[in-house]
Design a protein around this motif. Structure first.
Motif, PDB file in Angstrom:
ATOM      1  N   LYS A  34       0.811  -1.212   0.000  1.00  0.00           N
ATOM      2  CA  LYS A  34       0.000   0.000   0.000  1.00  0.00           C
ATOM      3  C   LYS A  34       0.849   1.267   0.000  1.00  0.00           C
ATOM      4  N   ALA A  35       1.977   1.241   0.684  1.00  0.00           N
ATOM      5  CA  ALA A  35       2.789   2.441   0.852  1.00  0.00           C
ATOM      6  C   ALA A  35       3.422   2.875  -0.467  1.00  0.00           C
ATOM      7  N   ASP A  36       3.446   4.172  -0.670  1.00  0.00           N
ATOM      8  CA  ASP A  36       4.144   4.709  -1.837  1.00  0.00           C
ATOM      9  C   ASP A  36       5.644   4.764  -1.591  1.00  0.00           C
ATOM     10  N   GLN A  37       6.007   4.987  -0.317  1.00  0.00           N
ATOM     11  CA  GLN A  37       7.418   4.987   0.064  1.00  0.00           C
ATOM     12  C   GLN A  37       7.545   4.289   1.412  1.00  0.00           C
ATOM     13  N   ILE A  38       8.694   3.614   1.625  1.00  0.00           N
ATOM     14  CA  ILE A  38       8.939   2.871   2.863  1.00  0.00           C
ATOM     15  C   ILE A  38      10.235   3.370   3.484  1.00  0.00           C
ATOM     16  N   ALA A  39      10.159   3.838   4.711  1.00  0.00           N
ATOM     17  CA  ALA A  39      11.355   4.279   5.434  1.00  0.00           C
ATOM     18  C   ALA A  39      11.780   3.176   6.391  1.00  0.00           C
ATOM     19  N   CYS A  40      13.021   2.719   6.275  1.00  0.00           N
ATOM     20  CA  CYS A  40      13.572   1.728   7.192  1.00  0.00           C
ATOM     21  C   CYS A  40      14.669   2.395   8.017  1.00  0.00           C
ATOM     22  N   VAL A  41      14.722   2.079   9.303  1.00  0.00           N
ATOM     23  CA  VAL A  41      15.601   2.819  10.207  1.00  0.00           C
ATOM     24  C   VAL A  41      17.038   2.292  10.242  1.00  0.00           C
ATOM     25  N   SER A  42      17.319   1.194   9.556  1.00  0.00           N
ATOM     26  CA  SER A  42      18.685   0.660   9.531  1.00  0.00           C
ATOM     27  C   SER A  42      18.862  -0.237   8.312  1.00  0.00           C
ATOM     28  N   LYS A  43      20.111  -0.506   7.979  1.00  0.00           N
ATOM     29  CA  LYS A  43      20.404  -1.432   6.886  1.00  0.00           C
ATOM     30  C   LYS A  43      19.945  -2.842   7.250  1.00  0.00           C
ATOM     31  N   PHE A  44      20.069  -3.169   8.535  1.00  0.00           N
ATOM     32  CA  PHE A  44      19.613  -4.484   8.976  1.00  0.00           C
ATOM     33  C   PHE A  44      18.108  -4.632   8.782  1.00  0.00           C
ATOM     34  N   THR A  45      17.350  -3.578   9.080  1.00  0.00           N
ATOM     35  CA  THR A  45      15.903  -3.614   8.878  1.00  0.00           C
ATOM     36  C   THR A  45      15.573  -3.838   7.412  1.00  0.00           C
ATOM     37  N   ILE A  46      16.323  -3.184   6.536  1.00  0.00           N
ATOM     38  CA  ILE A  46      16.106  -3.365   5.101  1.00  0.00           C
ATOM     39  C   ILE A  46      16.352  -4.822   4.708  1.00  0.00           C
ATOM     40  N   SER A  47      17.434  -5.389   5.203  1.00  0.00           N
ATOM     41  CA  SER A  47      17.744  -6.785   4.854  1.00  0.00           C
ATOM     42  C   SER A  47      16.688  -7.731   5.404  1.00  0.00           C
ATOM     43  N   GLU A  48      16.182  -7.462   6.611  1.00  0.00           N
ATOM     44  CA  GLU A  48      15.135  -8.284   7.192  1.00  0.00           C
ATOM     45  C   GLU A  48      13.826  -8.141   6.404  1.00  0.00           C
ATOM     46  N   LEU A  49      13.534  -6.925   5.968  1.00  0.00           N
ATOM     47  CA  LEU A  49      12.311  -6.694   5.196  1.00  0.00           C
ATOM     48  C   LEU A  49      12.346  -7.476   3.888  1.00  0.00           C
TER      49      LEU A  49
ATOM     50  N   GLU B 181      11.738  -2.959  -3.999  1.00  0.00           N
ATOM     51  CA  GLU B 181      12.944  -2.352  -3.426  1.00  0.00           C
ATOM     52  C   GLU B 181      13.089  -0.879  -3.791  1.00  0.00           C
ATOM     53  N   LYS B 182      12.454  -0.445  -4.871  1.00  0.00           N
ATOM     54  CA  LYS B 182      12.550   0.958  -5.276  1.00  0.00           C
ATOM     55  C   LYS B 182      11.851   1.883  -4.274  1.00  0.00           C
ATOM     56  N   LYS B 183      10.937   1.321  -3.509  1.00  0.00           N
ATOM     57  CA  LYS B 183      10.214   2.123  -2.514  1.00  0.00           C
ATOM     58  C   LYS B 183      11.015   2.347  -1.234  1.00  0.00           C
ATOM     59  N   ILE B 184      12.008   1.490  -1.000  1.00  0.00           N
ATOM     60  CA  ILE B 184      12.691   1.474   0.295  1.00  0.00           C
ATOM     61  C   ILE B 184      13.733   2.580   0.397  1.00  0.00           C
ATOM     62  N   HIS B 185      13.729   3.269   1.535  1.00  0.00           N
ATOM     63  CA  HIS B 185      14.710   4.319   1.794  1.00  0.00           C
ATOM     64  C   HIS B 185      15.285   4.123   3.191  1.00  0.00           C
ATOM     65  N   LEU B 186      16.585   4.276   3.319  1.00  0.00           N
ATOM     66  CA  LEU B 186      17.243   4.189   4.616  1.00  0.00           C
ATOM     67  C   LEU B 186      17.148   5.546   5.314  1.00  0.00           C
ATOM     68  N   VAL B 187      16.417   5.589   6.398  1.00  0.00           N
ATOM     69  CA  VAL B 187      16.239   6.836   7.165  1.00  0.00           C
ATOM     70  C   VAL B 187      16.549   6.526   8.627  1.00  0.00           C
ATOM     71  N   TYR B 188      17.731   6.896   9.050  1.00  0.00           N
ATOM     72  CA  TYR B 188      18.136   6.601  10.418  1.00  0.00           C
ATOM     73  C   TYR B 188      17.301   7.391  11.421  1.00  0.00           C
ATOM     74  N   ASN B 189      17.118   6.807  12.606  1.00  0.00           N
ATOM     75  CA  ASN B 189      16.504   7.560  13.687  1.00  0.00           C
ATOM     76  C   ASN B 189      17.432   8.698  14.093  1.00  0.00           C
ATOM     77  N   GLY B 190      16.849   9.851  14.384  1.00  0.00           N
ATOM     78  CA  GLY B 190      17.652  11.012  14.746  1.00  0.00           C
ATOM     79  C   GLY B 190      18.044  11.006  16.214  1.00  0.00           C
ATOM     80  N   VAL B 191      18.850  11.982  16.586  1.00  0.00           N
ATOM     81  CA  VAL B 191      19.284  12.175  17.964  1.00  0.00           C
ATOM     82  C   VAL B 191      18.849  13.570  18.395  1.00  0.00           C
ATOM     83  N   ASP B 192      18.187  13.644  19.520  1.00  0.00           N
ATOM     84  CA  ASP B 192      17.725  14.932  20.022  1.00  0.00           C
ATOM     85  C   ASP B 192      18.916  15.872  20.224  1.00  0.00           C
ATOM     86  N   GLU B 193      18.753  17.131  19.808  1.00  0.00           N
ATOM     87  CA  GLU B 193      19.827  18.111  19.895  1.00  0.00           C
ATOM     88  C   GLU B 193      20.302  18.325  21.326  1.00  0.00           C
ATOM     89  N   LYS B 194      19.456  18.028  22.307  1.00  0.00           N
ATOM     90  CA  LYS B 194      19.838  18.214  23.707  1.00  0.00           C
ATOM     91  C   LYS B 194      21.036  17.351  24.088  1.00  0.00           C
TER      92      LYS B 194
END
Length: 211
Positions: free
Chosen positions: A134-149, A158-171
């Motif tokens: 259903k998703a037009d785009q898929i964000a995965c939080v790690s390379k391992f997640t992509i491989s598991e998916l 696979e064209k839908k998949i994008h590696l998007v790391y979790n961020g770190v709070d500026e604090k």
């Protein structure tokens, strides 16, 4: 842009923090965008960013992983959204608009011991396939997640998949030095106390690292 967000997990530990940080920053960074947040009104009341002028709140108490959410979520969402962000794989399969889904892990498929019961396991298999289709785009939080998916949902485009790391709070980048919390060295564990979080291994590692 009119952006919808399934924010029902806003007060959950892991995914809730992801929703809080991403949505709060986008609301500030894109004041000309309109954000439609779907979730529990009592949860929204705990966060100042939900009161911003470019935010619309829609009450929805449909439980996560329920049949009810599959009907209530798409019914309550406005039809004129430009995109809907689903921060978890339990996407509304009857929603017809553009959708982005974030996949954090494939634990519900890879670790059946934490998803006990035939129905729960069948639900996970069906929903992961539905989410990736259903998703037009898929964000995965790690390379391992992509491989598991790719491993557990081989039909994924696979064209839908994008590696998007979790961020770190500026604090975390402006912590002032001070007196240590403890005199002895220590590890900080920020996950849930659940078997699949591997806390047992962390304790073993601490024993090996301790003087």
């Amino acid at each position: 842009m009119r952006v919808g967000v399934d924010a029902r997990m806003l007060c959950s530990s892991g995914i809730g923090k992801v929703i809080e940080n991403i949505v709060s920053r986008m609301i500030d960074d894109k004041p000309d965008w309109h954000f439609v947040l779907l979730g529990k009104m009592e949860d929204f009341a705990k966060f100042p960013f939900t009161k911003k002028a470019n935010v619309e709140l829609i009450p929805c108490n449909a439980p996560i992983y329920s049949i009810r959410e599959q009907f209530e979520v798409p019914w309550k969402l406005p039809k004129d959204l430009d995109v809907l962000w689903c921060p978890h794989y339990n996407v509304p399969i009857f929603y017809r608009g553009r959708m982005v889904v974030t996949i954090h892990d494939l634990a519900h498929l890879a670790l059946p011991e934490i998803n006990k019961g035939f129905l729960k396991q069948a639900y996970a298999k069906i929903m992961f396939r539905a989410a990736t289709k259903k998703a037009d785009q898929i964000a995965c939080v790690s390379k391992f997640t992509i491989s598991e998916l790719k491993k557990y949902v081989p039909s994924v485009d696979e064209k839908k998949i994008h590696l998007v790391y979790n961020g770190v709070d500026e604090k975390w980048f402006s912590i002032k030095k001070g007196k240590p919390v403890h005199d002895k060295p220590y590890f900080i564990f920020v996950g849930n106390v659940k078997p699949h979080k591997n806390l047992r291994r962390l304790i073993e590692a601490y024993k090996l690292a301790s003087p």
